[in-house]
Design a protein around this motif. Structure first.
Motif, PDB file in Angstrom:
ATOM      1  N   GLY A   1       0.812  -1.206   0.000  1.00 10.93           N
ATOM      2  CA  GLY A   1       0.000   0.000   0.000  1.00 10.93           C
ATOM      3  C   GLY A   1       0.843   1.253   0.000  1.00 10.93           C
ATOM      4  O   GLY A   1       2.056   1.224  -0.191  1.00 10.93           O
ATOM      5  N   GLY A   2       0.177   2.370   0.237  1.00  9.09           N
ATOM      6  CA  GLY A   2       0.875   3.646   0.278  1.00  9.09           C
ATOM      7  C   GLY A   2       0.611   4.481  -0.955  1.00  9.09           C
ATOM      8  O   GLY A   2       0.448   3.950  -2.052  1.00  9.09           O
ATOM      9  N   SER A   3       0.593   5.792  -0.766  1.00 10.86           N
ATOM     10  CA  SER A   3       0.325   6.689  -1.881  1.00 10.86           C
ATOM     11  C   SER A   3       1.570   7.044  -2.666  1.00 10.86           C
ATOM     12  O   SER A   3       1.485   7.466  -3.824  1.00 10.86           O
ATOM     13  N   ALA A   4       2.741   6.889  -2.057  1.00 13.23           N
ATOM     14  CA  ALA A   4       3.995   7.230  -2.721  1.00 13.23           C
ATOM     15  C   ALA A   4       4.706   5.960  -3.190  1.00 13.23           C
ATOM     16  O   ALA A   4       4.637   4.920  -2.534  1.00 13.23           O
ATOM     17  N   PRO A   5       5.388   6.024  -4.330  1.00 19.11           N
ATOM     18  CA  PRO A   5       6.113   4.841  -4.805  1.00 19.11           C
ATOM     19  C   PRO A   5       7.254   4.467  -3.871  1.00 19.11           C
ATOM     20  O   PRO A   5       7.823   5.306  -3.176  1.00 19.11           O
ATOM     21  N   ASN A   6       7.580   3.173  -3.875  1.00 14.65           N
ATOM     22  CA  ASN A   6       8.655   2.664  -3.033  1.00 14.65           C
ATOM     23  C   ASN A   6      10.019   2.719  -3.707  1.00 14.65           C
ATOM     24  O   ASN A   6      11.054   2.649  -3.044  1.00 14.65           O
ATOM     25  N   ALA A   7      10.020   2.792  -5.045  1.00  9.23           N
ATOM     26  CA  ALA A   7      11.283   2.754  -5.781  1.00  9.23           C
ATOM     27  C   ALA A   7      11.102   3.420  -7.134  1.00  9.23           C
ATOM     28  O   ALA A   7       9.980   3.621  -7.607  1.00  9.23           O
ATOM     29  N   SER A   8      12.217   3.762  -7.746  1.00 11.80           N
ATOM     30  CA  SER A   8      12.196   4.366  -9.070  1.00 11.80           C
ATOM     31  C   SER A   8      11.877   3.316 -10.126  1.00 11.80           C
ATOM     32  O   SER A   8      12.340   2.163 -10.058  1.00 11.80           O
ATOM     33  N   VAL A   9      11.101   3.715 -11.125  1.00 16.41           N
ATOM     34  CA  VAL A   9      10.774   2.795 -12.212  1.00 16.41           C
ATOM     35  C   VAL A   9      12.010   2.451 -13.028  1.00 16.41           C
ATOM     36  O   VAL A   9      12.013   1.461 -13.780  1.00 16.41           O
ATOM     37  N   ASP A  10      13.074   3.243 -12.904  1.00 15.61           N
ATOM     38  CA  ASP A  10      14.310   2.950 -13.630  1.00 15.61           C
ATOM     39  C   ASP A  10      14.910   1.616 -13.225  1.00 15.61           C
ATOM     40  O   ASP A  10      15.785   1.082 -13.921  1.00 15.61           O
ATOM     41  N   ARG A  11      14.452   1.059 -12.101  1.00 17.30           N
ATOM     42  CA  ARG A  11      14.943  -0.252 -11.694  1.00 17.30           C
ATOM     43  C   ARG A  11      14.429  -1.355 -12.619  1.00 17.30           C
ATOM     44  O   ARG A  11      14.978  -2.460 -12.634  1.00 17.30           O
ATOM     45  N   LEU A  12      13.373  -1.070 -13.373  1.00 19.31           N
ATOM     46  CA  LEU A  12      12.830  -2.046 -14.317  1.00 19.31           C
ATOM     47  C   LEU A  12      13.537  -1.878 -15.657  1.00 19.31           C
ATOM     48  O   LEU A  12      13.223  -0.988 -16.442  1.00 19.31           O
ATOM     49  N   THR A  13      14.492  -2.746 -15.920  1.00 19.35           N
ATOM     50  CA  THR A  13      15.287  -2.643 -17.146  1.00 19.35           C
ATOM     51  C   THR A  13      14.416  -2.698 -18.385  1.00 19.35           C
ATOM     52  O   THR A  13      14.622  -1.931 -19.334  1.00 19.35           O
ATOM     53  N   ARG A  14      13.446  -3.578 -18.402  1.00 16.28           N
ATOM     54  CA  ARG A  14      12.589  -3.717 -19.587  1.00 16.28           C
ATOM     55  C   ARG A  14      11.747  -2.458 -19.811  1.00 16.28           C
ATOM     56  O   ARG A  14      11.423  -2.132 -20.954  1.00 16.28           O
ATOM     57  N   TRP A  15      11.375  -1.777 -18.742  1.00 15.97           N
ATOM     58  CA  TRP A  15      10.655  -0.511 -18.897  1.00 15.97           C
ATOM     59  C   TRP A  15      11.543   0.527 -19.567  1.00 15.97           C
ATOM     60  O   TRP A  15      11.112   1.228 -20.495  1.00 15.97           O
ATOM     61  N   ARG A  16      12.780   0.645 -19.112  1.00 10.70           N
ATOM     62  CA  ARG A  16      13.713   1.590 -19.739  1.00 10.70           C
ATOM     63  C   ARG A  16      13.893   1.265 -21.215  1.00 10.70           C
ATOM     64  O   ARG A  16      13.920   2.163 -22.063  1.00 10.70           O
ATOM     65  N   GLN A  17      14.019  -0.027 -21.526  1.00 10.71           N
ATOM     66  CA  GLN A  17      14.177  -0.429 -22.923  1.00 10.71           C
ATOM     67  C   GLN A  17      12.933  -0.100 -23.737  1.00 10.71           C
ATOM     68  O   GLN A  17      13.037   0.338 -24.893  1.00 10.71           O
ATOM     69  N   LEU A  18      11.756  -0.298 -23.137  1.00 14.02           N
ATOM     70  CA  LEU A  18      10.505   0.022 -23.819  1.00 14.02           C
ATOM     71  C   LEU A  18      10.429   1.510 -24.138  1.00 14.02           C
ATOM     72  O   LEU A  18      10.080   1.909 -25.260  1.00 14.02           O
ATOM     73  N   ILE A  19      10.748   2.351 -23.158  1.00 21.42           N
ATOM     74  CA  ILE A  19      10.700   3.803 -23.358  1.00 21.42           C
ATOM     75  C   ILE A  19      11.696   4.219 -24.438  1.00 21.42           C
ATOM     76  O   ILE A  19      11.395   5.055 -25.297  1.00 21.42           O
ATOM     77  N   ASP A  20      12.890   3.642 -24.430  1.00 19.77           N
ATOM     78  CA  ASP A  20      13.890   3.961 -25.444  1.00 19.77           C
ATOM     79  C   ASP A  20      13.392   3.592 -26.847  1.00 19.77           C
ATOM     80  O   ASP A  20      13.602   4.347 -27.816  1.00 19.77           O
ATOM     81  N   LYS A  21      12.743   2.445 -26.969  1.00 23.38           N
ATOM     82  CA  LYS A  21      12.202   2.042 -28.279  1.00 23.38           C
ATOM     83  C   LYS A  21      11.121   3.008 -28.733  1.00 23.38           C
ATOM     84  O   LYS A  21      11.060   3.372 -29.919  1.00 23.38           O
ATOM     85  N   MET A  22      10.261   3.424 -27.807  1.00 26.14           N
ATOM     86  CA  MET A  22       9.175   4.329 -28.172  1.00 26.14           C
ATOM     87  C   MET A  22       9.701   5.710 -28.564  1.00 26.14           C
ATOM     88  O   MET A  22       9.146   6.365 -29.444  1.00 26.14           O
ATOM     89  N   LYS A  23      10.779   6.149 -27.928  1.00 28.52           N
ATOM     90  CA  LYS A  23      11.398   7.413 -28.324  1.00 28.52           C
ATOM     91  C   LYS A  23      12.009   7.292 -29.717  1.00 28.52           C
ATOM     92  O   LYS A  23      11.907   8.227 -30.536  1.00 28.52           O
ATOM     93  N   ALA A  24      12.630   6.163 -30.002  1.00 29.18           N
ATOM     94  CA  ALA A  24      13.234   5.951 -31.328  1.00 29.18           C
ATOM     95  C   ALA A  24      12.144   5.914 -32.415  1.00 29.18           C
ATOM     96  O   ALA A  24      12.370   6.378 -33.537  1.00 29.18           O
ATOM     97  N   GLU A  25      10.981   5.384 -32.074  1.00 27.86           N
ATOM     98  CA  GLU A  25       9.865   5.373 -33.006  1.00 27.86           C
ATOM     99  C   GLU A  25       9.301   6.763 -33.252  1.00 27.86           C
ATOM    100  O   GLU A  25       8.682   7.030 -34.277  1.00 27.86           O
ATOM    101  N   GLY A  26       9.485   7.655 -32.272  1.00 27.27           N
ATOM    102  CA  GLY A  26       8.829   8.947 -32.297  1.00 27.27           C
ATOM    103  C   GLY A  26       7.472   8.939 -31.644  1.00 27.27           C
ATOM    104  O   GLY A  26       6.716   9.904 -31.698  1.00 27.27           O
ATOM    105  N   PHE A  27       7.137   7.816 -30.991  1.00 28.69           N
ATOM    106  CA  PHE A  27       5.824   7.681 -30.355  1.00 28.69           C
ATOM    107  C   PHE A  27       5.700   8.541 -29.100  1.00 28.69           C
ATOM    108  O   PHE A  27       4.634   9.010 -28.757  1.00 28.69           O
ATOM    109  N   ILE A  28       6.819   8.727 -28.404  1.00 30.92           N
ATOM    110  CA  ILE A  28       6.849   9.643 -27.267  1.00 30.92           C
ATOM    111  C   ILE A  28       8.072  10.522 -27.390  1.00 30.92           C
ATOM    112  O   ILE A  28       9.051  10.206 -28.095  1.00 30.92           O
TER     113      ILE A  28
END
Length: 213
Positions: A185-212
């Motif tokens: 529970g809790g309203s504040a996150p416990n950790a940075s999303v940067d700890r998820l390697t696959r998330w970072r890779q997903l964001i990088d791919k979407m930036k390369a696409e121009g999607f974000i």
């Protein structure tokens, strides 16, 4: 013309998705991506016109549940675990539970739904009926109408959007969005999303696409 108008509206609204045109999508993934992408553009353009968050959530959930075919990563991508961008999923017309959740998440973010209202949730999903002890890893998207209200669950396996309390078949493990990771529970996150390697890779791919941006 539709792509440019859609992109202009989104940029004026200060939303997270950038300006992928149909031509760019086709250049990246071939003409097959347009079968879904053009309908997606129409959806975004229509829902961007003063629709409520609840309408956006309902229609985006329905769109991807109807337009994507469920397929495991090992069959679709020849990898045990692959996080596809929304464009990749549209090009294949398929995806697994994560891919549905990401496609819905980024579409809703594009439509202006506040980031704090959306989280991907990793769960243990019970299979085989109420008395079963068999579970499998699964991901859903949660929509929080308000901070103190229980979330609504958008699932790739069922069409109905239900309150979390009515999904006794799902046991949450952790949740995350672009702002962080929540464990328990809790309203504040416990950790940075940067700890998820696959998330970072997903964001990088979407930036390369121009999607974000």
């Amino acid at each position: 013309m539709l792509a440019s108008v859609c992109s202009a509206l989104l940029l004026l609204a200060g939303l997270v998705v950038a300006s992928v045109t149909a031509d760019r999508a086709q250049q990246l993934y071939g003409p097959q991506v347009l079968r879904i992408y053009r309908d997606w553009q129409q959806l975004v353009l229509r829902l961007g016109k003063e629709s409520s968050d609840e309408v956006k959530v309902r229609e985006v959930n329905q769109f991807f549940n109807q337009r994507l075919h469920y397929m495991e990563d090992i069959e679709l991508w020849k990898q045990v675990d692959y996080w596809a961008t929304p464009l990749e999923s549209m090009s294949k017309g398929s995806g697994d539970c994560e891919d549905y959740a990401f496609a819905k998440y980024f579409t809703l973010r594009e439509l202006g739904v506040a980031p704090q209202k959306l989280r991907m949730i990793y769960v243990k999903a019970r299979i085989g009926g109420p008395g079963s002890t068999i579970t499998q890893a699964h991901m859903v998207l949660a929509y929080y109408p308000a901070p103190t209200v229980e979330p609504m669950v958008l699932d790739s396996l069922i069409s109905s959007i239900m309150p979390a309390s009515q999904r006794s078949d799902l046991q949450p493990v952790f949740s995350f969005n672009g702002d962080g990771i929540w464990v328990g529970g809790g309203s504040a996150p416990n950790a940075s999303v940067d700890r998820l390697t696959r998330w970072r890779q997903l964001i990088d791919k979407m930036k390369a696409e121009g999607f974000i941006n």
